[in-house]
Scaffold this active site. Structure first.
Site, PDB file in Angstrom:
ATOM      1  N   CYS A 168     -32.719   8.843  21.487  1.00 29.13           N
ATOM      2  CA  CYS A 168     -33.617   9.906  21.962  1.00 29.13           C
ATOM      3  C   CYS A 168     -34.361  10.505  20.783  1.00 29.13           C
ATOM      4  O   CYS A 168     -33.768  10.832  19.760  1.00 29.13           O
ATOM      5  CB  CYS A 168     -32.805  10.980  22.674  1.00 29.13           C
ATOM      6  SG  CYS A 168     -33.751  12.469  23.009  1.00 29.13           S
ATOM      7  N   ASP A 405     -31.536  38.725  25.643  1.00 28.82           N
ATOM      8  CA  ASP A 405     -31.879  37.304  25.507  1.00 28.82           C
ATOM      9  C   ASP A 405     -31.180  36.551  26.631  1.00 28.82           C
ATOM     10  O   ASP A 405     -30.247  35.790  26.394  1.00 28.82           O
ATOM     11  CB  ASP A 405     -31.419  36.809  24.123  1.00 28.82           C
ATOM     12  CG  ASP A 405     -31.782  35.348  23.882  1.00 28.82           C
ATOM     13  OD1 ASP A 405     -32.500  34.759  24.712  1.00 28.82           O
ATOM     14  OD2 ASP A 405     -31.338  34.810  22.849  1.00 28.82           O
ATOM     15  N   CYS A 432     -36.369  32.608  27.608  1.00 28.79           N
ATOM     16  CA  CYS A 432     -36.610  31.163  27.640  1.00 28.79           C
ATOM     17  C   CYS A 432     -37.291  30.772  28.953  1.00 28.79           C
ATOM     18  O   CYS A 432     -37.389  29.593  29.269  1.00 28.79           O
ATOM     19  CB  CYS A 432     -35.318  30.394  27.439  1.00 28.79           C
ATOM     20  SG  CYS A 432     -34.049  30.821  28.619  1.00 28.79           S
TER      21      CYS A 432
HETATM   22  N1  SAH Z   1     -28.685  35.545  22.000  1.00 27.83           N
HETATM   23  C1  SAH Z   1     -27.887  34.361  21.900  1.00 27.83           C
HETATM   24  C2  SAH Z   1     -27.576  33.708  23.229  1.00 27.83           C
HETATM   25  C3  SAH Z   1     -28.710  33.534  24.183  1.00 27.83           C
HETATM   26  S1  SAH Z   1     -28.397  32.450  25.557  1.00 27.83           S
HETATM   27  C4  SAH Z   1     -28.520  33.375  20.951  1.00 27.83           C
HETATM   28  O1  SAH Z   1     -29.677  33.491  20.583  1.00 27.83           O
HETATM   29  O2  SAH Z   1     -27.830  32.430  20.551  1.00 27.83           O
HETATM   30  C5  SAH Z   1     -27.878  33.493  26.811  1.00 27.83           C
HETATM   31  C6  SAH Z   1     -26.431  33.902  26.718  1.00 27.83           C
HETATM   32  O3  SAH Z   1     -26.161  34.766  27.826  1.00 27.83           O
HETATM   33  C7  SAH Z   1     -25.430  32.765  26.827  1.00 27.83           C
HETATM   34  O4  SAH Z   1     -24.531  32.863  25.750  1.00 27.83           O
HETATM   35  C8  SAH Z   1     -24.703  33.027  28.165  1.00 27.83           C
HETATM   36  O5  SAH Z   1     -23.337  32.666  28.120  1.00 27.83           O
HETATM   37  C9  SAH Z   1     -24.857  34.513  28.309  1.00 27.83           C
HETATM   38  N2  SAH Z   1     -24.846  35.069  29.669  1.00 27.83           N
HETATM   39  C10 SAH Z   1     -25.242  34.477  30.814  1.00 27.83           C
HETATM   40  N3  SAH Z   1     -25.178  35.347  31.838  1.00 27.83           N
HETATM   41  C11 SAH Z   1     -24.737  36.520  31.325  1.00 27.83           C
HETATM   42  C12 SAH Z   1     -24.482  37.801  31.876  1.00 27.83           C
HETATM   43  N4  SAH Z   1     -24.665  38.042  33.161  1.00 27.83           N
HETATM   44  N5  SAH Z   1     -24.053  38.787  31.049  1.00 27.83           N
HETATM   45  C13 SAH Z   1     -23.871  38.542  29.721  1.00 27.83           C
HETATM   46  N6  SAH Z   1     -24.084  37.344  29.144  1.00 27.83           N
HETATM   47  C14 SAH Z   1     -24.513  36.346  29.935  1.00 27.83           C
END
Ligand code: SAH
Length: 476
Positions: A168, A405, A432
């Site tokens: 890939c 995020d 995203c």
């Molecule tokens: N800010 C981090 C992760 C972003 S991805 C970075 O940049 O690496 C989004 C994250 O949200 C993931 O780790 C996922 O496990 C978490 N997540 C998903 N739903 C959620 C919720 N309801 N409350 C808190 N975290 C959550």
């Protein structure tokens, strides 16, 4: 409006005038817009109608009559079959323009922001100089070919049939050797591949993750079993894998579910360390992160440095602030914020990610951080309710900045409501998915915030996905 009767299987000539949100070409035939997969804006194509609705239809390219000036030779031979790179046939500059417009259009159409406002505040997308082999993580499905040999590769677009390909262009070149090693282990030891239709067979997916800065590699085999010992002849496998330069962690994940979820929640390390590490640099400061197989970690580290730099810039920290980082994963954004803030609170749903976040705070010596396991939409309101009786505590814990995020579905309304109640001076929204971003920005702006800055970052070249960072300020 049209009264033409385009029907399924009609062959039409179409000039592609626009790009849809999923990268498909759009062109009109007798006033009826057709969405045409694999057509590039600027192409003239001959297309076969596959489906018609009242106001639009779908078609597929039979032949490119006149290629668009923006059409390039795709680097990958499987480009059209694979569901991964929807816009690999676009010139990269055009891909960036498409993503900039996608965010812009979502802000206008879903967010309800005025065109002139969007024009004023949107900054140009940050692209990559070399948009290949950028991914540090890949999950390859495992299956069998017609002769019954184990294969691995990718799902054909919108299906679950596996096309064998270990090369890939978005992943690390080194992944190929690892995949071949696992396939050889399966063949020699008669280890079965999982079959989705029957739920029978052992190996479902191969997860590979590499720390770009550290060179450390993690391999995790996801198996259809309820105990780790069910993976036979582990010594043979490990003998092959551990000789691959950089190999640091080999683990097994159990997943007996019959749905699309790739990983189960139990992981067992069978060789080496349970985590790999990676280092990211922003504004000259490097932080090192430990990453477990189940934890989220941004897939494009080069662009992540740009993304996080923007998030920190937008947060406008002076060293006195209290910052909440919601959906914090392994604490990457939290810890960069902690280098410039008084105190940072992180919230994340995956317990293992929070374990990683606490460990990451420790190894980077950032003790002004506290991490909570739970849903952002539950932890934040609970915290707010608990403090709201005590004026002194409210003041001390009052967030100056909230960073969010979330995953593609965006923030829960309970979370947005509490953010509005907590009324931080600034909100930094890292997203995203620009559609859910625009939806949430609308709510925040109706609740008393003003959108000040927006900048897309191309975390996922050749796909239609785009990351965006936004700054909101509380209305005075
Ligand atoms: N800010 C981090 C992760 C972003 S991805 C970075 O940049 O690496 C989004 C994250 O949200 C993931 O780790 C996922 O496990 C978490 N997540 C998903 N739903 C959620 C919720 N309801 N409350 C808190 N975290 C959550």
């Amino acid at each position: 409006m049209t009264d033409k009767n385009l029907t399924k299987n009609d062959l039409v000539t179409v000039d592609i005038a626009d790009i849809g949100a999923d990268g498909e070409g759009i062109g009109k035939v007798d006033g009826l817009p057709l969405f045409i997969k694999d057509a590039v804006i600027g192409d003239r194509v001959e297309a076969r109608v596959t489906k018609t609705k009242k106001h639009y239809g779908y078609a597929r390219v039979e032949r490119v009559i006149e290629p668009s000036p923006f059409r390039v030779q795709p680097a990958c031979g499987f480009h059209r079959q694979c569901g991964g790179c929807q816009i690999q046939a676009f010139d990269y500059e055009k891909q960036l323009e498409f993503k900039q417009n996608k965010v812009r259009n979502h802000l206008i159409r879903i967010g309800g922001f005025g065109e002139h406002v969007v024009e004023q505040i949107m900054e140009p997308i940050l692209g990559m100089e070399d948009p290949w082999h950028y991914r540090n993580k890949a999950q390859y499905p495992v299956g069998t070919d017609k002769e019954g040999n184990p294969i691995t590769g990718f799902y054909a677009g919108r299906t679950h049939s596996i096309i064998a390909n270990t090369d890939c262009r978005l992943g690390r070149v080194e992944n190929q050797e690892i995949l071949e090693a696992v396939l050889d282990y399966m063949k020699v030891n008669h280890v079965s591949a999982y079959q989705e239709e029957t739920g029978i067979g052992l190996i479902r997916h191969i997860l590979i993750r590499t720390g770009f800065a550290s060179g450390q590699i993690m391999v995790c085999l996801i198996i259809n079993a309820d105990k780790f010992e069910s993976l036979p002849d582990q010594e043979y496998l490990l003998e092959k894998l551990k000789n691959i330069p950089g190999m640091t962690s080999v683990s097994v994940n159990l997943n007996t579910r019959r749905d699309n979820v790739i990983m189960g929640d139990q992981v067992h390390t069978i060789w080496g360390s349970s985590t790999i590490s990676d280092t990211l640099h922003i504004y000259g400061r490097g932080l090192t992160f430990k990453i477990s197989p189940l934890s989220f970690y941004q897939v494009n580290p080069l662009q992540t440095e740009k993304l996080y730099s923007l998030a920190v810039e937008y947060a406008g920290l002076t060293g006195r602030e209290t910052v909440w980082d919601l959906y914090c994963g392994i604490g990457t954004i939290s810890l960069f914020m902690a280098t410039a803030a008084r105190q940072v609170y992180g919230v994340e749903i995956i317990p293992q990610a929070i374990e990683d976040a606490r460990e990451n705070a420790r190894i980077n010596g950032l003790h002004n951080t506290t991490f909570f396991v739970g849903k952002a939409e539950e932890v934040l309101p609970a915290f707010y309710e608990r403090q709201s009786g005590n004026k002194e505590q409210v003041d001390m814990l009052h967030p100056d900045v909230i960073v969010v995020d979330p995953p593609r579905k965006g923030c829960d309304t309970a979370c947005l409501d509490t953010m509005l109640k907590m009324a931080p001076e600034r909100i930094v929204y890292v997203s995203c998915d620009s559609a859910t971003l625009a939806r949430d920005l609308k709510i925040l702006c109706e609740g008393g915030y003003e959108l000040k800055r927006v900048r897309p970052v191309d975390q996922f070249p050749h796909t239609v996905h785009v990351e965006t960072v936004c700054l909101l300020k509380r209305d005075e």
